[in-house]
Design an enzyme around this catalytic site. Structure first.
Site, mmCIF file in Angstrom:
data_model
loop_
_atom_site.group_PDB
_atom_site.id
_atom_site.type_symbol
_atom_site.label_atom_id
_atom_site.label_comp_id
_atom_site.label_asym_id
_atom_site.label_seq_id
_atom_site.Cartn_x
_atom_site.Cartn_y
_atom_site.Cartn_z
ATOM 1 N N ASP A 69 -45.658 13.439 10.843
ATOM 2 C CA ASP A 69 -44.346 12.494 10.625
ATOM 3 C C ASP A 69 -43.255 12.390 11.552
ATOM 4 O OD1 ASP A 69 -45.559 10.909 8.471
ATOM 5 O OD2 ASP A 69 -44.576 12.180 7.061
ATOM 6 N N ASP A 108 -47.426 4.714 8.753
ATOM 7 C CA ASP A 108 -46.653 4.400 7.546
ATOM 8 C C ASP A 108 -45.882 3.027 7.703
ATOM 9 O OD1 ASP A 108 -47.386 6.775 6.320
ATOM 10 O OD2 ASP A 108 -45.518 7.782 7.222
#
Length: 154
Positions: A114, A130
């Site tokens: 991330d 995402d």
């Protein structure tokens, strides 16, 4: 034509996701935050062993099963509705791309990389895949709403 373009777009989206993650890993140290757009977006490198918002940490088998199921259902639905609305095609393409982008990380690394940190709001750190998933779900809701309002019940 859609049968050719959609897989190409899916591959390109997955490649963009994977390249963004590779760039982050190469240029930003783990847990380091670098300002990207002042007061709006920073970039960081975070290892997410869970799902969205880092829930269900270290449950890789569960994510594997869920991802395989969701991606397979999305592919089957996409193939059955290849001539459907653009909203539907966009949504399913994004959902498939996002699911596979994070799935590749889990298989290859054992976690998901991330990197996007929103500075103006207290929100989870996320990645390109995402974003695909989120936008894909929104587009799917729009597609289903438009289909319902047009009286199409396939």
């Amino acid at each position: 034509m859609r049968k050719i373009i959609i897989p190409i777009i899916t591959i390109l989206l997955i490649a963009l996701d994977q390249l963004s993650k590779l760039w982050i890993v190469k240029h930003i140290e783990l847990n380091q935050i670098k300002e990207f757009i002042p007061n709006i977006v920073s970039l960081t490198y975070l290892r997410n062993y869970g799902a969205a918002f880092s829930i269900l940490q270290n449950q890789q088998w569960l994510f594997t099963l869920i991802t395989i199921f969701v991606v397979c259902v999305a592919i089957i639905y996409l193939m059955k509705h290849i001539n459907g609305s653009y909203w539907l095609l966009i949504s399913l393409t994004l959902i498939i791309s996002g699911g596979l982008g994070n799935f590749i990380d889990r298989l290859r690394l054992g976690y998901v990389v991330d990197m996007v940190h929103l500075d103006f709001i207290n929100f989870a750190i996320f990645n390109v895949a995402d974003s695909y998933l989120t936008i894909g779900i929104i587009c799917l809701m729009i597609a289903l709403w438009k289909e319902e309002s047009n009286g199409n019940h396939n």
